[in-house]
Each structure stands twice: as structure tokens, then as C-alpha cells.
Design a protein around this motif. Structure first.
Motif, mmCIF file in Angstrom:
data_model
loop_
_atom_site.group_PDB
_atom_site.id
_atom_site.type_symbol
_atom_site.label_atom_id
_atom_site.label_comp_id
_atom_site.label_asym_id
_atom_site.label_seq_id
_atom_site.Cartn_x
_atom_site.Cartn_y
_atom_site.Cartn_z
ATOM 1 N N GLY A 93 0.829 -1.204 0.000
ATOM 2 C CA GLY A 93 0.000 0.000 0.000
ATOM 3 C C GLY A 93 0.863 1.253 0.000
ATOM 4 N N ASP A 94 1.952 1.221 0.767
ATOM 5 C CA ASP A 94 2.853 2.388 0.815
ATOM 6 C C ASP A 94 3.476 2.636 -0.551
ATOM 7 O OD1 ASP A 94 2.319 2.814 3.410
ATOM 8 O OD2 ASP A 94 4.187 1.946 4.194
ATOM 9 N N ASP A 95 3.824 1.546 -1.219
ATOM 10 C CA ASP A 95 4.426 1.661 -2.548
ATOM 11 C C ASP A 95 3.400 2.238 -3.538
ATOM 12 O OD1 ASP A 95 6.660 1.400 -4.134
ATOM 13 O OD2 ASP A 95 6.140 -0.634 -4.801
ATOM 14 N N ALA A 96 2.146 1.788 -3.424
ATOM 15 C CA ALA A 96 1.085 2.328 -4.293
ATOM 16 C C ALA A 96 0.908 3.820 -4.019
ATOM 17 C CB ALA A 96 -0.222 1.578 -4.051
ATOM 18 N N ASN A 97 0.956 4.195 -2.740
ATOM 19 C CA ASN A 97 0.834 5.602 -2.357
ATOM 20 C C ASN A 97 1.961 6.428 -2.986
ATOM 21 O OD1 ASN A 97 1.563 7.947 -0.509
ATOM 22 N ND2 ASN A 97 -0.496 7.409 0.209
ATOM 23 N N ARG A 98 3.180 5.889 -2.919
ATOM 24 C CA ARG A 98 4.348 6.575 -3.515
ATOM 25 C C ARG A 98 4.139 6.766 -5.018
ATOM 26 N NH1 ARG A 98 8.784 4.817 -6.421
ATOM 27 N NH2 ARG A 98 8.002 2.679 -6.400
ATOM 28 N N MET A 99 3.673 5.709 -5.702
ATOM 29 C CA MET A 99 3.491 5.793 -7.157
ATOM 30 C C MET A 99 2.407 6.806 -7.519
ATOM 31 S SD MET A 99 3.799 1.846 -8.446
ATOM 32 C CE MET A 99 5.282 0.887 -8.132
ATOM 33 N N LEU A 100 1.289 6.759 -6.813
ATOM 34 C CA LEU A 100 0.169 7.650 -7.147
ATOM 35 C C LEU A 100 0.538 9.116 -6.877
ATOM 36 C CD1 LEU A 100 -2.657 5.307 -5.860
ATOM 37 C CD2 LEU A 100 -2.277 5.972 -8.248
ATOM 38 N N ARG A 101 1.348 9.354 -5.845
ATOM 39 C CA ARG A 101 1.846 10.723 -5.607
ATOM 40 C C ARG A 101 2.731 11.185 -6.759
ATOM 41 N NH1 ARG A 101 3.355 12.601 -0.079
ATOM 42 N NH2 ARG A 101 1.859 11.725 1.361
ATOM 43 N N LEU A 102 3.559 10.269 -7.242
ATOM 44 C CA LEU A 102 4.451 10.606 -8.360
ATOM 45 C C LEU A 102 3.642 10.975 -9.617
ATOM 46 C CD1 LEU A 102 7.258 7.875 -8.253
ATOM 47 C CD2 LEU A 102 7.624 10.350 -8.236
ATOM 48 N N LEU A 103 2.509 10.290 -9.804
ATOM 49 C CA LEU A 103 1.719 10.490 -11.021
ATOM 50 C C LEU A 103 0.750 11.677 -10.912
ATOM 51 C CD1 LEU A 103 0.862 6.739 -11.816
ATOM 52 C CD2 LEU A 103 2.736 8.115 -12.745
ATOM 53 N N ASP A 148 -7.646 1.800 -1.198
ATOM 54 C CA ASP A 148 -8.610 0.936 -0.488
ATOM 55 C C ASP A 148 -9.528 0.162 -1.442
ATOM 56 O OD1 ASP A 148 -7.586 1.606 1.928
ATOM 57 O OD2 ASP A 148 -9.144 3.062 2.451
ATOM 58 N N THR A 149 -9.645 0.605 -2.691
ATOM 59 C CA THR A 149 -10.457 -0.177 -3.653
ATOM 60 C C THR A 149 -9.762 -1.496 -4.009
ATOM 61 O OG1 THR A 149 -9.422 0.732 -5.664
ATOM 62 C CG2 THR A 149 -11.338 1.941 -4.775
ATOM 63 N N GLY A 150 -8.444 -1.572 -3.739
ATOM 64 C CA GLY A 150 -7.690 -2.795 -4.067
ATOM 65 C C GLY A 150 -7.215 -2.841 -5.512
ATOM 66 N N GLU A 151 -7.676 -1.890 -6.320
ATOM 67 C CA GLU A 151 -7.317 -1.918 -7.745
ATOM 68 C C GLU A 151 -5.829 -1.801 -8.052
ATOM 69 O OE1 GLU A 151 -11.106 -0.145 -10.202
ATOM 70 O OE2 GLU A 151 -9.195 0.831 -10.500
ATOM 71 N N PRO A 152 -5.061 -1.018 -7.273
ATOM 72 C CA PRO A 152 -3.676 -0.762 -7.693
ATOM 73 C C PRO A 152 -2.770 -1.985 -7.723
ATOM 74 C CG PRO A 152 -4.368 0.873 -6.071
ATOM 75 C CD PRO A 152 -5.442 -0.180 -6.118
ATOM 76 N N PHE A 153 -3.102 -3.050 -6.975
ATOM 77 C CA PHE A 153 -2.060 -4.018 -6.628
ATOM 78 C C PHE A 153 -1.555 -4.932 -7.745
ATOM 79 C CE2 PHE A 153 -3.810 -2.523 -2.668
ATOM 80 C CZ PHE A 153 -2.645 -2.047 -2.105
ATOM 81 N N ASP A 154 -2.359 -5.176 -8.749
ATOM 82 C CA ASP A 154 -1.836 -6.031 -9.826
ATOM 83 C C ASP A 154 -1.616 -5.229 -11.102
ATOM 84 O OD1 ASP A 154 -4.485 -5.557 -10.345
ATOM 85 O OD2 ASP A 154 -4.960 -7.591 -10.979
ATOM 86 N N LYS A 155 -1.386 -3.923 -10.931
ATOM 87 C CA LYS A 155 -1.291 -3.072 -12.124
ATOM 88 C C LYS A 155 -0.063 -2.161 -12.086
ATOM 89 C CE LYS A 155 -6.232 -3.270 -12.620
ATOM 90 N NZ LYS A 155 -6.574 -3.797 -11.282
ATOM 91 N N ALA A 156 0.580 -2.048 -13.243
ATOM 92 C CA ALA A 156 1.742 -1.161 -13.359
ATOM 93 C C ALA A 156 1.328 0.266 -13.026
ATOM 94 C CB ALA A 156 2.283 -1.234 -14.783
ATOM 95 N N GLY A 157 2.152 0.960 -12.232
ATOM 96 C CA GLY A 157 1.860 2.351 -11.889
ATOM 97 C C GLY A 157 0.765 2.492 -10.850
#
Ligand SMILES: Cc1cn([C@H]2C[C@H](O)[C@@H](COP(=O)(O)OP(=O)(O)OP(=O)(O)O)O2)c(=O)[nH]c1=O
Length: 200
Positions: A93-103, A148-157
């Protein structure tokens, strides 16, 4: 009814476990057998992002072609590129947060590299398609909601443009299906060029 005809009685082998790639090809009328690759996805060094996406697509196709040398095999890889940094799937989740902030609030590129190969014919066709995607500025609350939707975890970026992630995307330039995981127009063009399918 007009549809894609398969000239070869053989189906294309899709070397992918991605449900998106399966759906995109099937919706386009391409007949496939799914045989996922288990190759380790290690990024090559000293290669630009587009080259990395091709290299990983080729790795997956070659892995499956080893056990199916007489078939046409398609392998693909999708990466997100921002500031020359390659974003794959988030590890947490932290990694997803980092990526979404970058984008957030800016443009990035989505590269899908793919490789069609037939080992016994000694033929290999590789290509890459790049799409520009611009995100709206995201608040920390929007990022948390999306994770929290769970969508980020199997997707690039860490996002899926085809799902709830659509609400993060302000603009797209180029192929939409390329962002979802496979540039259908370009893949089908190559399938026609190798005489695997034609339009009738
Ligand atoms: C940017 C983006 C990526 N993705 C997905 C496409 C890919 O499935 C995934 C990137 O990971 P990949 O490693 O390209 O593919 P994969 O692990 O899902 O499947 P395989 O290696 O077996 O072929 O991210 C979306 O679904 N929507 C999007 O908007």
C-alpha cells in the motif's frame, strides 16, 4: 457478419496470466490459448524504458515458446514511466501511495512492449507502443480511497484506467488498449502480417 478470420487453424498462444490481455484479444475476435509464463521479470540494465518493456515481453514469449516451439506465442509487458523512472506493480500500500503521488497532477507514459514468436520458424517480431496519460491532481484522501479499492495491486503504476482509476485520468493521447495491457490495433496488424488472421 464481418469478423476476423483465422487463416491458420492454430490459435495464438497468449503467454500471460493477465485477464485484461485475454479480454482485449477475445473482444477483438482473436482466438487464443492461454499459457502463462513463469519467467522472472528482471529489468535489463542500460536499456531505455521502451526497450525494457520489449525485453520483458520477449522474455515471457520465449519462456512459453520453449515448451511450444511449433506455435505462435505472444508475450507482453506494460510499464509506467515518469521522470525516466519505471513503475511496475506496487509491492505494498505504501508503494502504491508513492506511485500515485508521483503520477498526481502531471503526464506520464505507458509503454507496452510485445513480442510474437514462433521458435520452429525462427521468427520473432517485437514492437512497443507508448501512450501519454495525464492525471488530475490527487488529494491524499483520493489516493487513500483509491488504494482501499484494491485496484492498484496487480497493475503497473498502481492504477487501472479501465476501472475506478478512470476517475484519476484527465487526458490520454494514443492507444487506450495499450494502457489496459495490449495495443490491440498494432498487435492485430502484426497478426495479419504473419498471416495468422485476416479481415473478411
Ligand atoms: C496502467 C495500467 C496497467 N494495467 C495492467 C496491465 C498488466 O496486466 C499489468 C502490468 O503487469 P505486466 O507484468 O505487464 O503483466 P501481468 O503480470 O499482469 O501479466 P503477465 O506478465 O502474465 O502477462 O498492469 C491495467 O490493467 N490498467 C492500467 O491502466
Amino acid at each position: 457478419m464481418k469478423e476476423i478470420q483465422h487463416i491458420d487453424t492454430q490459435r495464438l498462444v497468449l503467454a500471460s496470466q493477465s485477464p485484461r490481455r485475454k479480454d482485449l484479444l477475445e473482444e477483438a475476435g482473436v482466438l487464443i490459448d492461454i499459457i502463462p509464463s513463469h519467467a522472472d521479470e528482471i529489468l535489463p540494465e542500460g536499456v531505455d524504458p521502451a526497450g525494457c518493456a520489449i525485453a520483458l515481453g520477449r522474455l515471457k514469449a520465449r519462456d512459453v515458446a520453449e515448451s511450444h516451439p511449433d506455435r505462435w506465442v505472444l508475450g507482453a509487458d506494460t510499464i509506467v514511466v515518469v521522470d525516466d523512472m519505471i513503475l511496475g506493480k506496487p509491492a505494498s500500500g505504501d508503494d502504491a501511495n508513492r506511485m500515485l503521488r508521483l503520477l498526481s497532477g502531471r503526464a506520464h507514459q505507458v509503454c507496452t512492449g510485445f513480442c510474437l514468436l514462433n521458435a520452429s520458424l525462427d521468427r520473432e517480431i517485437c514492437d512497443v507502443v507508448v501512450t501519454d496519460v495525464t492525471f488530475k491532481a490527487l488529494s491524499e484522501a483520493e489516493i487513500s480511497w483509491y488504494i482501499d479499492t484494491g485496484e492498484p495491486f496487480d497493475k503497473a503504476g498502481a492504477y487501472g484506467i479501465q476501472g475506478k482509476g478512470a476517475s484519476l485520468v484527465r487526458e490520454i493521447k494514443g492507444s487506450y488498449t495499450n494502457v489496459v495491457g495490449l495495443p490491440v490495433c498494432e498487435v492485430v496488424e502484426h497478426l495479419k502480417a504473419i498471416d495468422l488472421v485476416e479481415f473478411r
